[in-house]
Write a protein that holds these residues in place. Structure first.
Motif, PDB file in Angstrom:
ATOM      1  N   ALA A  22       1.085  -1.104   0.028  1.00 45.64           N
ATOM      2  CA  ALA A  22      -0.027   0.196   0.030  1.00 45.64           C
ATOM      3  C   ALA A  22       1.029   1.394   0.043  1.00 45.64           C
ATOM      4  O   ALA A  22       0.602   2.312  -0.669  1.00 45.64           O
ATOM      5  N   TYR A  23       1.961   1.258   0.722  1.00 48.13           N
ATOM      6  CA  TYR A  23       2.942   2.453   0.902  1.00 48.13           C
ATOM      7  C   TYR A  23       3.650   2.493  -0.459  1.00 48.13           C
ATOM      8  O   TYR A  23       3.809   3.825  -1.079  1.00 48.13           O
ATOM      9  N   LEU A  24       3.887   1.737  -1.010  1.00 44.94           N
ATOM     10  CA  LEU A  24       4.656   1.575  -2.532  1.00 44.94           C
ATOM     11  C   LEU A  24       3.647   1.983  -3.629  1.00 44.94           C
ATOM     12  O   LEU A  24       4.015   2.805  -4.319  1.00 44.94           O
ATOM     13  N   ASP A  25       2.585   1.763  -3.550  1.00 47.14           N
ATOM     14  CA  ASP A  25       1.355   2.095  -4.353  1.00 47.14           C
ATOM     15  C   ASP A  25       1.051   3.749  -4.173  1.00 47.14           C
ATOM     16  O   ASP A  25       0.814   4.380  -5.330  1.00 47.14           O
ATOM     17  N   GLN A  26       1.272   4.213  -2.804  1.00 46.34           N
ATOM     18  CA  GLN A  26       1.278   5.619  -2.940  1.00 46.34           C
ATOM     19  C   GLN A  26       2.438   6.272  -3.344  1.00 46.34           C
ATOM     20  O   GLN A  26       2.597   7.639  -3.461  1.00 46.34           O
ATOM     21  N   GLY A  27       3.489   5.704  -3.866  1.00 48.14           N
ATOM     22  CA  GLY A  27       4.685   6.281  -4.075  1.00 48.14           C
ATOM     23  C   GLY A  27       5.690   6.602  -2.891  1.00 48.14           C
ATOM     24  O   GLY A  27       6.654   7.332  -3.176  1.00 48.14           O
ATOM     25  N   TRP A  28       5.526   6.088  -2.066  1.00 45.06           N
ATOM     26  CA  TRP A  28       6.302   6.313  -0.695  1.00 45.06           C
ATOM     27  C   TRP A  28       7.224   5.377  -0.588  1.00 45.06           C
ATOM     28  O   TRP A  28       7.485   4.616  -1.449  1.00 45.06           O
ATOM     29  N   ARG A  29       8.158   5.720   0.224  1.00 40.94           N
ATOM     30  CA  ARG A  29       9.698   5.091   0.420  1.00 40.94           C
ATOM     31  C   ARG A  29       9.537   4.322   1.692  1.00 40.94           C
ATOM     32  O   ARG A  29       8.841   4.565   2.564  1.00 40.94           O
ATOM     33  N   LEU A  30      10.323   3.321   1.813  1.00 44.23           N
ATOM     34  CA  LEU A  30      10.359   2.423   3.098  1.00 44.23           C
ATOM     35  C   LEU A  30      11.886   2.825   3.285  1.00 44.23           C
ATOM     36  O   LEU A  30      12.943   2.251   2.554  1.00 44.23           O
ATOM     37  N   TYR A  31      11.988   3.083   4.807  1.00 43.15           N
ATOM     38  CA  TYR A  31      13.499   3.431   5.250  1.00 43.15           C
ATOM     39  C   TYR A  31      13.822   2.201   6.079  1.00 43.15           C
ATOM     40  O   TYR A  31      13.056   2.051   7.087  1.00 43.15           O
ATOM     41  N   ALA A  32      14.807   1.304   5.889  1.00 44.11           N
ATOM     42  CA  ALA A  32      15.382   0.296   6.705  1.00 44.11           C
ATOM     43  C   ALA A  32      16.277   1.122   7.654  1.00 44.11           C
ATOM     44  O   ALA A  32      17.349   1.461   7.131  1.00 44.11           O
ATOM     45  N   VAL A  33      15.915   1.080   9.155  1.00 44.17           N
ATOM     46  CA  VAL A  33      17.094   1.586   9.910  1.00 44.17           C
ATOM     47  C   VAL A  33      17.693   0.400  10.813  1.00 44.17           C
ATOM     48  O   VAL A  33      16.800  -0.388  11.532  1.00 44.17           O
ATOM     49  N   LYS A  34      18.676   0.669  11.100  1.00 47.16           N
ATOM     50  CA  LYS A  34      19.523  -0.071  12.127  1.00 47.16           C
ATOM     51  C   LYS A  34      20.108   0.629  12.903  1.00 47.16           C
ATOM     52  O   LYS A  34      20.829   1.575  12.810  1.00 47.16           O
ATOM     53  N   LEU A  35      19.925   0.537  14.325  1.00 48.70           N
ATOM     54  CA  LEU A  35      20.662   0.978  15.596  1.00 48.70           C
ATOM     55  C   LEU A  35      21.490   0.185  16.416  1.00 48.70           C
ATOM     56  O   LEU A  35      20.843  -0.856  16.750  1.00 48.70           O
ATOM     57  N   THR A  36      22.811   0.585  16.377  1.00 50.83           N
ATOM     58  CA  THR A  36      23.465  -0.367  17.486  1.00 50.83           C
ATOM     59  C   THR A  36      23.855   0.273  18.771  1.00 50.83           C
ATOM     60  O   THR A  36      23.968   1.527  18.533  1.00 50.83           O
ATOM     61  N   SER A  37      24.254  -0.386  19.524  1.00 57.65           N
ATOM     62  CA  SER A  37      24.419   0.155  21.135  1.00 57.65           C
ATOM     63  C   SER A  37      25.810   0.379  21.238  1.00 57.65           C
ATOM     64  O   SER A  37      26.208   1.245  22.074  1.00 57.65           O
ATOM     65  N   ARG A  38      26.782   0.005  20.290  1.00 55.75           N
ATOM     66  CA  ARG A  38      28.076   0.430  20.349  1.00 55.75           C
ATOM     67  C   ARG A  38      28.994   0.018  21.711  1.00 55.75           C
ATOM     68  O   ARG A  38      29.404   0.873  22.188  1.00 55.75           O
ATOM     69  N   GLY A  39      28.474  -1.222  22.159  1.00 56.77           N
ATOM     70  CA  GLY A  39      29.329  -1.688  23.238  1.00 56.77           C
ATOM     71  C   GLY A  39      28.447  -1.590  24.510  1.00 56.77           C
ATOM     72  O   GLY A  39      28.658  -2.524  25.240  1.00 56.77           O
ATOM     73  N   SER A  40      27.601  -0.840  24.387  1.00 59.12           N
ATOM     74  CA  SER A  40      26.414  -1.152  25.709  1.00 59.12           C
ATOM     75  C   SER A  40      25.255  -1.870  25.268  1.00 59.12           C
ATOM     76  O   SER A  40      25.221  -2.560  24.432  1.00 59.12           O
ATOM     77  N   THR A  41      24.232  -1.558  25.811  1.00 60.72           N
ATOM     78  CA  THR A  41      22.694  -2.074  25.561  1.00 60.72           C
ATOM     79  C   THR A  41      21.955  -1.031  25.313  1.00 60.72           C
ATOM     80  O   THR A  41      21.793   0.187  25.620  1.00 60.72           O
ATOM     81  N   LEU A  42      20.873  -1.348  24.523  1.00 58.22           N
ATOM     82  CA  LEU A  42      19.938  -0.402  24.103  1.00 58.22           C
ATOM     83  C   LEU A  42      18.506  -0.776  25.255  1.00 58.22           C
ATOM     84  O   LEU A  42      17.992  -2.014  25.110  1.00 58.22           O
ATOM     85  N   ARG A  43      18.058   0.192  25.696  1.00 59.43           N
ATOM     86  CA  ARG A  43      16.940  -0.042  26.642  1.00 59.43           C
ATOM     87  C   ARG A  43      16.039   1.171  26.694  1.00 59.43           C
ATOM     88  O   ARG A  43      16.716   2.362  26.745  1.00 59.43           O
ATOM     89  N   GLY A  44      14.833   1.168  27.099  1.00 55.81           N
ATOM     90  CA  GLY A  44      14.121   2.530  27.467  1.00 55.81           C
ATOM     91  C   GLY A  44      13.691   3.230  26.128  1.00 55.81           C
ATOM     92  O   GLY A  44      13.580   2.690  25.171  1.00 55.81           O
ATOM     93  N   THR A  45      13.825   4.490  26.363  1.00 56.34           N
ATOM     94  CA  THR A  45      13.488   5.272  25.144  1.00 56.34           C
ATOM     95  C   THR A  45      14.913   5.402  24.209  1.00 56.34           C
ATOM     96  O   THR A  45      15.717   6.015  24.846  1.00 56.34           O
ATOM     97  N   LEU A  46      14.690   5.036  23.060  1.00 57.80           N
ATOM     98  CA  LEU A  46      15.875   5.229  22.134  1.00 57.80           C
ATOM     99  C   LEU A  46      15.915   6.391  21.358  1.00 57.80           C
ATOM    100  O   LEU A  46      15.104   7.397  21.702  1.00 57.80           O
ATOM    101  N   SER A  47      17.196   6.841  21.116  1.00 59.29           N
ATOM    102  CA  SER A  47      17.530   8.039  20.450  1.00 59.29           C
ATOM    103  C   SER A  47      16.438   8.482  19.286  1.00 59.29           C
ATOM    104  O   SER A  47      16.210   7.537  18.343  1.00 59.29           O
ATOM    105  N   PRO A  48      16.055   9.505  19.098  1.00 62.22           N
ATOM    106  CA  PRO A  48      15.037  10.046  18.214  1.00 62.22           C
ATOM    107  C   PRO A  48      15.673   9.976  16.727  1.00 62.22           C
ATOM    108  O   PRO A  48      16.804  10.511  16.470  1.00 62.22           O
ATOM    109  N   LEU A  49      14.842   9.705  15.658  1.00 60.93           N
ATOM    110  CA  LEU A  49      15.276  10.015  14.360  1.00 60.93           C
ATOM    111  C   LEU A  49      14.217  11.162  13.567  1.00 60.93           C
ATOM    112  O   LEU A  49      13.105  10.915  14.023  1.00 60.93           O
TER     113      LEU A  49
END
Length: 351
Positions: A181-208
């Motif tokens: 449905a999104y592709l039919d609208q002409g939208w794009r799909l953004y594949a996002v990856k976030l790594t913790s760089r040595g620590s762990t991810l928890r709670g509220t993540l950094s905003p994009l």
């Protein structure tokens, strides 16, 4: 004896089933505004926070995922219109918004003594741009702070899913219709990856942050229809006027709470200082099955301001007690004076 053993087995079975209901299955994939995938199966998406800023022509969307548990990295899919600019949001943005929109505190004085009882009044490597399996095109890749962002376009939702699976995203064929449905609208799909760089991810993540042209504010949440757990959604909308969720796109049986709707300075939401914007906070606990479309917003009939109030009870019962004691003392003194005067009154002669 055999009947007793059968009873014990039945009891143990029921206990195990009850524990499974309480603990629930581990989640390796949950949806938010985009489809979010923690790498650790003990973690899951607990909700999302979004700030929609709209000036009548352009929308800026800050989005932050909330992780329950801990994970080393996470990934999600975010749909957005063609031409979207992706940048890093401001750390602490949603903490500041939470503080700005918290309930107004009002004191409530209680002069009546309390005689007990409880009363709670608390209101992988970066993919290269270019060719990909038929039906999907990798338009580009960028690094935005701790995020790796790949822009996908195409005509076939199944091909997009195949690409995602080949690049470390779990297979989710149930998402194909929504992606299509999104592709039919002409939208794009953004594949996002976030790594913790040595620590762990928890709670509220950094905003994009995503910025794109928009004739009316929109919050892309359609993929959340496929989430496996109830979602907590908090969306802030900053616009020239007070906004409300359009009933056409609102979840069917979900109540939207509006704890805050007031004029604020633009700097408070990351905009220009000295310019007033109307900030509206909308809050939901939504069953994913109720989400049938992306949220859109419309202006209300009037820019009515409101804010939740949290009452703080201030005990002034000592005033009542003091007055009561004074009254009793005055009465006692009066009674004593009356008695003394009466006893000193001369007795008349008899005869």
């Amino acid at each position: 004896m055999q009947g007793r053993r059968h009873g014990v087995r039945l009891l143990l079975t029921l206990l195990v089933l009850a524990m499974l209901q309480v603990v629930g299955p581990a989640a390796s994939y949950a949806c938010a505004c985009g489809a979010m995938i923690p790498s650790d199966e003990s973690a899951r998406s607990a909700g999302e926070l979004g700030l929609v800023q709209w000036d009548g022509k352009t929308e800026t969307l800050d989005l932050s995922m909330v992780v329950q548990g801990e994970t080393k990295d996470a990934a999600w899919i975010m749909p957005a219109p063609k031409g979207t600019r992706v940048t890093l949001g401001s750390d602490g943005l949603f903490d500041r918004l939470t503080d700005l929109t918290k309930p107004r505190v009002e004191k409530r004085y209680n002069y009546w003594p309390s005689f007990g009882g409880d009363d709670d009044r608390s209101g992988d490597g970066a993919p290269r741009a270019g060719g990909a399996p038929g039906g999907v095109t990798v338009e580009g890749h960028s690094t935005v702070g701790p995020f790796d962002v790949t822009t996908l376009s195409g005509t076939d939702g199944s091909a997009v899913t195949t690409w995602l699976t080949a690049h470390g995203y779990p297979a989710r064929p149930d998402l194909v219709p929504a992606m299509q449905a999104y592709l039919d609208q002409g939208w794009r799909l953004y594949a996002v990856k976030l790594t913790s760089r040595g620590s762990t991810l928890r709670g509220t993540l950094s905003p994009l942050r995503l910025s794109f042209a928009a004739t009316k504010p929109v919050y892309p949440i359609r993929l959340s229809h496929h989430a496996r757990y109830r979602q907590s959604v908090v969306v802030y909308v900053a616009a020239p006027h007070r906004m409300e969720l359009d009933p056409v796109t609102a979840p069917r049986s979900t109540t939207t709470d509006v704890p805050f709707a007031r004029w604020v300075d633009g700097a408070a939401v990351g905009g220009r200082g000295g310019e007033r914007v109307f900030l509206t906070k909308l809050r939901q606990s939504v069953d994913p099955q109720d989400i049938q479309a992306d949220y859109t917003f419309r202006s209300t009939a009037a820019d009515t301001q409101q804010q939740d109030v949290r009452y703080v009870d201030v005990d002034r019962s000592w005033v009542t007690w003091s007055v009561g004691v004074l009254v009793l003392l005055a009465a006692l003194i009066g009674w004593l004076v009356w008695g003394v005067r009466r006893s000193s009154r001369p007795v008349g002669n008899v005869g």
